[in-house]
Motif scaffolding. Structure first.
Motif, PDB file in Angstrom:
ATOM      1  N   UNK A 162      -6.859  -4.327   5.553  1.00 34.08           N
ATOM      2  CA  UNK A 162      -6.246  -4.018   6.848  1.00 34.08           C
ATOM      3  C   UNK A 162      -6.411  -2.542   7.178  1.00 34.08           C
ATOM      4  N   UNK A 163      -7.003  -2.280   8.339  1.00 30.44           N
ATOM      5  CA  UNK A 163      -7.055  -0.904   8.820  1.00 30.44           C
ATOM      6  C   UNK A 163      -5.695  -0.506   9.391  1.00 30.44           C
ATOM      7  N   UNK A 164      -5.086  -1.429  10.139  1.00 32.30           N
ATOM      8  CA  UNK A 164      -3.743  -1.214  10.671  1.00 32.30           C
ATOM      9  C   UNK A 164      -2.787  -2.095   9.864  1.00 32.30           C
ATOM     10  N   UNK A 165      -2.100  -1.501   8.899  1.00 28.55           N
ATOM     11  CA  UNK A 165      -1.220  -2.270   8.020  1.00 28.55           C
ATOM     12  C   UNK A 165       0.196  -2.266   8.570  1.00 28.55           C
ATOM     13  N   UNK A 166       0.832  -3.449   8.579  1.00 27.80           N
ATOM     14  CA  UNK A 166       2.186  -3.565   9.109  1.00 27.80           C
ATOM     15  C   UNK A 166       3.218  -2.870   8.234  1.00 27.80           C
ATOM     16  N   UNK A 167       2.845  -2.575   6.979  1.00 24.75           N
ATOM     17  CA  UNK A 167       3.749  -1.891   6.058  1.00 24.75           C
ATOM     18  C   UNK A 167       3.451  -0.393   6.078  1.00 24.75           C
ATOM     19  N   UNK A 168       4.311   0.423   6.639  1.00 29.20           N
ATOM     20  CA  UNK A 168       4.030   1.868   6.756  1.00 29.20           C
ATOM     21  C   UNK A 168       4.087   2.619   5.430  1.00 29.20           C
ATOM     22  N   UNK A 169       4.541   1.967   4.354  1.00 26.02           N
ATOM     23  CA  UNK A 169       4.673   2.645   3.064  1.00 26.02           C
ATOM     24  C   UNK A 169       3.500   2.356   2.123  1.00 26.02           C
ATOM     25  N   UNK A 170       2.546   1.554   2.567  1.00 27.35           N
ATOM     26  CA  UNK A 170       1.522   1.065   1.637  1.00 27.35           C
ATOM     27  C   UNK A 170       0.676   2.200   1.062  1.00 27.35           C
ATOM     28  N   UNK A 171       0.290   3.162   1.884  1.00 27.59           N
ATOM     29  CA  UNK A 171      -0.545   4.264   1.379  1.00 27.59           C
ATOM     30  C   UNK A 171       0.189   5.097   0.333  1.00 27.59           C
ATOM     31  N   UNK A 172       1.489   5.325   0.552  1.00 37.06           N
ATOM     32  CA  UNK A 172       2.259   6.101  -0.406  1.00 37.06           C
ATOM     33  C   UNK A 172       2.308   5.410  -1.765  1.00 37.06           C
ATOM     34  N   UNK A 173       2.401   4.088  -1.766  1.00 33.93           N
ATOM     35  CA  UNK A 173       2.505   3.364  -3.032  1.00 33.93           C
ATOM     36  C   UNK A 173       1.176   3.365  -3.785  1.00 33.93           C
ATOM     37  N   UNK A 174       0.070   3.270  -3.079  1.00 31.29           N
ATOM     38  CA  UNK A 174      -1.232   3.394  -3.748  1.00 31.29           C
ATOM     39  C   UNK A 174      -1.425   4.827  -4.265  1.00 31.29           C
ATOM     40  N   UNK A 175      -1.016   5.799  -3.474  1.00 29.62           N
ATOM     41  CA  UNK A 175      -1.147   7.193  -3.902  1.00 29.62           C
ATOM     42  C   UNK A 175      -0.328   7.469  -5.157  1.00 29.62           C
ATOM     43  N   UNK A 176       0.812   6.791  -5.300  1.00 31.61           N
ATOM     44  CA  UNK A 176       1.666   7.007  -6.467  1.00 31.61           C
ATOM     45  C   UNK A 176       0.990   6.561  -7.760  1.00 31.61           C
ATOM     46  N   UNK A 177      -0.051   5.740  -7.640  1.00 32.14           N
ATOM     47  CA  UNK A 177      -0.828   5.285  -8.800  1.00 32.14           C
ATOM     48  C   UNK A 177      -2.097   6.102  -8.985  1.00 32.14           C
ATOM     49  N   UNK A 178      -2.212   7.212  -8.245  1.00 37.32           N
ATOM     50  CA  UNK A 178      -3.359   8.096  -8.403  1.00 37.32           C
ATOM     51  C   UNK A 178      -4.600   7.675  -7.657  1.00 37.32           C
ATOM     52  N   UNK A 179      -4.486   6.690  -6.761  1.00 34.84           N
ATOM     53  CA  UNK A 179      -5.645   6.276  -5.967  1.00 34.84           C
ATOM     54  C   UNK A 179      -6.035   7.426  -5.038  1.00 34.84           C
ATOM     55  N   UNK A 180      -7.317   7.794  -5.081  1.00 37.55           N
ATOM     56  CA  UNK A 180      -7.768   8.989  -4.379  1.00 37.55           C
ATOM     57  C   UNK A 180      -7.882   8.812  -2.877  1.00 37.55           C
ATOM     58  N   UNK A 181      -8.390   7.655  -2.448  1.00 32.14           N
ATOM     59  CA  UNK A 181      -8.737   7.496  -1.029  1.00 32.14           C
ATOM     60  C   UNK A 181      -8.763   6.030  -0.655  1.00 32.14           C
ATOM     61  N   UNK A 182      -8.646   5.779   0.626  1.00 31.07           N
ATOM     62  CA  UNK A 182      -8.699   4.413   1.136  1.00 31.07           C
ATOM     63  C   UNK A 182      -9.925   4.238   2.013  1.00 31.07           C
ATOM     64  N   UNK A 183     -10.643   3.132   1.789  1.00 36.58           N
ATOM     65  CA  UNK A 183     -11.766   2.711   2.624  1.00 36.58           C
ATOM     66  C   UNK A 183     -11.721   1.191   2.671  1.00 36.58           C
ATOM     67  N   UNK A 184     -12.822   0.502   2.985  1.00 35.76           N
ATOM     68  CA  UNK A 184     -12.695  -0.941   3.215  1.00 35.76           C
ATOM     69  C   UNK A 184     -13.803  -1.794   2.606  1.00 35.76           C
ATOM     70  N   UNK A 185     -14.679  -1.220   1.782  1.00 33.03           N
ATOM     71  CA  UNK A 185     -15.836  -2.006   1.348  1.00 33.03           C
ATOM     72  C   UNK A 185     -16.151  -2.013  -0.146  1.00 33.03           C
ATOM     73  N   UNK A 186     -15.818  -0.983  -0.879  1.00 27.06           N
ATOM     74  CA  UNK A 186     -16.395  -0.768  -2.206  1.00 27.06           C
ATOM     75  C   UNK A 186     -16.120  -1.876  -3.208  1.00 27.06           C
ATOM     76  N   UNK A 187     -14.917  -2.448  -3.192  1.00 24.89           N
ATOM     77  CA  UNK A 187     -14.602  -3.495  -4.164  1.00 24.89           C
ATOM     78  C   UNK A 187     -15.537  -4.687  -4.009  1.00 24.89           C
ATOM     79  N   UNK A 188     -15.824  -5.085  -2.776  1.00 18.98           N
ATOM     80  CA  UNK A 188     -16.745  -6.192  -2.559  1.00 18.98           C
ATOM     81  C   UNK A 188     -18.139  -5.876  -3.053  1.00 18.98           C
TER      82      UNK A 188
END
Length: 240
Positions: A162-188
């Motif tokens: 989701x580019x527009x996520x209904x949960x406004x806290x989602x980025x903070x929770x990924x960041x808390x695990x040390x995730x550097x950045x968000x994009x939309x393709x690499x896992x696939x």
């Protein structure tokens, strides 16, 4: 090799190089071909997902758009790996910085790709698979970035559905695990590479910081993109 062309790629056998650079935007693929490659030919325009093959420092390399999101890059990378016998795909794109200390213009090298996508379910694995980059490509990319003086971070990225996520806290929770950045393709891309026993790497320039609202101007993005391209194109050359 399965029958080509495919429903999504008009290339004939032998028209695509062993290494493919894959931005999301097909017009960015054309920019790369026009500005970095010589003796260029267009091998695909199906659905306007442009693909080109040319030479970089005397060596063949292809560049093709992959679209937005895992379903899109999943189709194009699958066909390149399995129908066109491509050995390596390097995703080149932009990303939003999440972790503390990640700054605008940083080059993020995706060692691993977290995701909220269900793409891996098709493989029916008895657990959670961790999609990761090819270490050889990653090591060469980091060395080249250091040589060029490009600020570089290596670690987990998030491939979000989701580019527009209904949960406004989602980025903070990924960041808390040390995730550097968000994009939309690499896992696939990493999952397809693993299944095909091929190589893949994600290179992303940090173009914005979603949690602070900072972002690069169009001119600044272009400069940073050029630095990332120098790193990516070096991976198409024989290893010294």
């Amino acid at each position: 090799m399965p029958s080509v062309p495919t429903p999504h790629n008009a290339a004939l056998e032998g028209q695509i190089a062993k290494t493919v650079l894959m931005p999301g935007d097909p017009l960015r693929a054309k920019y790369v071909a026009d500005h970095f490659l010589e003796d260029v030919t267009c091998f695909n325009s199906v659905r306007n997902m442009l693909g080109f093959t040319g030479n970089y420092q005397g060596h063949p390399v292809s560049v093709m758009g992959g679209g937005m999101g895992i379903p899109s890059i999943g189709i194009y990378s699958y066909e390149l790996f399995n129908f066109y016998d491509v050995d390596a795909i390097i995703r080149i794109g932009s990303a939003g910085g999440l972790a503390e200390g990640v700054a605008l213009r940083d080059l993020v090298v995706g060692l691993g790709a977290c995701t909220d996508s269900n793409y891996a379910a098709q493989f029916k694995l008895p657990g959670t698979y961790a999609p990761i980059a090819d270490f050889g490509l990653l090591r060469r990319a980091v060395r080249k970035a250091e040589e060029l003086g490009v600020p570089t971070r290596v670690g987990n990225v998030l491939s979000a559905d989701s580019f527009y996520n209904a949960d406004p806290t989602v980025n903070e929770r990924w960041a808390s695990m040390g995730v550097l950045a968000v994009e939309m393709e690499s896992a696939g891309l990493y999952l397809n590479a693993a299944k095909a026993h091929k190589k893949a790497l994600c290179l992303c320039t940090i173009s914005d910081l979603p949690m602070t609202g900072e972002s690069l101007s169009a001119d600044e993005r272009q400069t940073s993109f050029t630095q990332m391209m120098e790193v990516a194109l070096s991976l198409a050359l024989p290893e010294e």
